[in-house]
Design a protein around this motif. Sequence first.
Motif, PDB file in Angstrom:
ATOM      1  N   ALA A 146      -5.060   1.334  -2.902  1.00 44.80           N
ATOM      2  CA  ALA A 146      -6.053   1.148  -1.842  1.00 44.80           C
ATOM      3  C   ALA A 146      -7.396   0.694  -2.417  1.00 44.80           C
ATOM      4  CB  ALA A 146      -6.219   2.436  -1.049  1.00 44.80           C
ATOM      5  N   GLU A 147      -7.787   1.236  -3.566  1.00 41.71           N
ATOM      6  CA  GLU A 147      -9.049   0.830  -4.204  1.00 41.71           C
ATOM      7  C   GLU A 147      -8.999  -0.621  -4.638  1.00 41.71           C
ATOM      8  OE1 GLU A 147      -9.806   3.485  -7.411  1.00 41.71           O
ATOM      9  OE2 GLU A 147     -10.085   5.248  -6.123  1.00 41.71           O
ATOM     10  N   GLY A 186       0.796  -1.218   0.000  1.00 36.46           N
ATOM     11  CA  GLY A 186       0.000   0.000   0.000  1.00 36.46           C
ATOM     12  C   GLY A 186       0.822   1.259   0.000  1.00 36.46           C
ATOM     13  N   GLU A 199       3.069   2.066   7.891  1.00 33.21           N
ATOM     14  CA  GLU A 199       1.834   2.055   8.669  1.00 33.21           C
ATOM     15  C   GLU A 199       2.102   2.048  10.169  1.00 33.21           C
ATOM     16  OE1 GLU A 199      -0.839  -1.597   9.280  1.00 33.21           O
ATOM     17  OE2 GLU A 199      -1.932  -0.471   7.752  1.00 33.21           O
ATOM     18  N   ASP A 225       3.000  12.054  -5.879  1.00 36.68           N
ATOM     19  CA  ASP A 225       1.785  12.433  -5.155  1.00 36.68           C
ATOM     20  C   ASP A 225       1.093  11.157  -4.689  1.00 36.68           C
ATOM     21  OD1 ASP A 225       0.356  11.350  -7.377  1.00 36.68           O
ATOM     22  OD2 ASP A 225       0.413  13.299  -8.388  1.00 36.68           O
ATOM     23  N   SER A 226      -0.121  11.266  -4.192  1.00 40.85           N
ATOM     24  CA  SER A 226      -0.813  10.127  -3.589  1.00 40.85           C
ATOM     25  C   SER A 226      -1.699   9.357  -4.561  1.00 40.85           C
ATOM     26  CB  SER A 226      -1.674  10.602  -2.416  1.00 40.85           C
ATOM     27  OG  SER A 226      -2.724  11.440  -2.879  1.00 40.85           O
ATOM     28  N   ALA A 227      -1.729   9.743  -5.835  1.00 37.88           N
ATOM     29  CA  ALA A 227      -2.648   9.116  -6.777  1.00 37.88           C
ATOM     30  C   ALA A 227      -2.416   7.608  -6.889  1.00 37.88           C
ATOM     31  CB  ALA A 227      -2.525   9.781  -8.155  1.00 37.88           C
ATOM     32  N   THR A 241      -0.920   5.474  -4.665  1.00 32.95           N
ATOM     33  CA  THR A 241      -1.307   4.746  -3.449  1.00 32.95           C
ATOM     34  C   THR A 241      -2.821   4.743  -3.273  1.00 32.95           C
ATOM     35  OG1 THR A 241      -0.880   6.743  -2.143  1.00 32.95           O
ATOM     36  CG2 THR A 241       0.874   5.098  -2.239  1.00 32.95           C
ATOM     37  N   ASP A 242      -3.491   5.778  -3.727  1.00 30.42           N
ATOM     38  CA  ASP A 242      -4.954   5.781  -3.676  1.00 30.42           C
ATOM     39  C   ASP A 242      -5.524   4.668  -4.551  1.00 30.42           C
ATOM     40  OD1 ASP A 242      -4.866   7.975  -2.008  1.00 30.42           O
ATOM     41  OD2 ASP A 242      -5.344   9.435  -3.580  1.00 30.42           O
ATOM     42  N   SER A 243      -4.946   4.480  -5.733  1.00 32.74           N
ATOM     43  CA  SER A 243      -5.434   3.425  -6.630  1.00 32.74           C
ATOM     44  C   SER A 243      -5.132   2.044  -6.068  1.00 32.74           C
ATOM     45  CB  SER A 243      -4.814   3.577  -8.023  1.00 32.74           C
ATOM     46  OG  SER A 243      -3.425   3.261  -8.024  1.00 32.74           O
TER      47      SER A 243
END
Length: 419
Positions: free
Chosen positions: A325-326, A248, A255, A317-319, A321-323
């Motif tokens: 997570a999805e 992630g 984490e 950027d966080s794009a 890691t956001d994907s």
Amino acid sequence: MNDLDIFERYESEVRGYIRSFPIVFDRASGSTLFAADGSEYLDFFSGAGVLNYGHNNPALIPALIEYLQSGGIIHGLDMATVAKRAFIEAFTKHILEPRGLDYKLQFTGPTGANAVEAALKVARQATGRSNVVAFTNGFHGLSLGALAATSNAKYRRAGGTALGDVTRLPYDGYLGEGIDTLDLFERMLDDTGSGLDLPATVIVEAVQGEGGINVASAEWLQRLRSITEARGILLIVDDIQAGVGRTGAFFSFEESGIVPDLVTISKSISASGLPMSLVLLKPEVDVWEPGAHTGTFRGNNPAFVTGRIAIETYWQDSAFTDSIAERSAQLRAALEAIAAEFPQAEFTVRGRGLMYGLASMAKPELAGAVSQAAFERGLVIETSGAKDEVLKFLPALTITADELDRGLAIVRESLASVL
């Protein structure tokens, strides 16, 4: 002679994955493998975690081709090159600095085991002690130093010699729920009658890959860090399979908020499948004398090129890691649904990010049977665990939602067929 006869005739019996996936592969793109006979396979294996960004990622390959055509340095040992400088700049700017991490970078030989060997050696030099603490079901490589810290009996038997200076302790969850296995570690450290020599270092995976997708809790890792710091024991996090976004975040330990003394990285750090490995070490641990640890292929410059491009493409950027997570939520929900649908298998779902396992201790042979059935249906997926009892999900971090659903449907169909 069939397509596989030449491998059977001339290649060593040590070959492994060819037996699980008996076909000649030719090309690959994204999450798809193409065989020489034209058949296609969805890839939930990702080269055992080497291909986090997928096969032949179009963000990487043009830059690699341009570099090769320009006559760029390919083999550089540990000399300074433009490609290496650019990688270091990108890694420090986009990975280390945003996380507040202060590490030196040691470029070791091309494999993860090379990084582990270097980390163990420098930890012993820095502390003046020799003992290493490793954990049950840990996997750290198969050269002798790394193998001594590896748990699986099959690999240890193949070493052919004594594997010493390592104390094995139970990993988080090894003794069941509600038991903190670090109670034993702390008691042994404080008891002069325990026989545990004060370790130079502890080596741990935040998520054990080959050991069966066992996940250490943030609290357990925090306590481990506290115990080691209080006693001057160096902490190595082996992030070879669980790092570079696999769980992630870029690092698997993020984490928990801990800061290891050393981190080993390999597999997907080059982003392209080109060999590369790194040890990150705190400046005060960097006690090497010049040339005290070398490796002929520690300067694989094409790997520096693709590694840099991946960092600049995915980690500014966080794009990304956001994907991840999805897709992770999608994967976990599907695996929990499969576990509920087949209660007779007594499945346990475990993992983080896009590193998951479907484990059946009641039917340990099931994972291998499902892997075989899935391959017959066009999906490449491997197993892990001491008894190969875990069906191991390592799809590319760039996999689409539709591809993930399609692969999970194959797993479900394969499971239904073998049950």
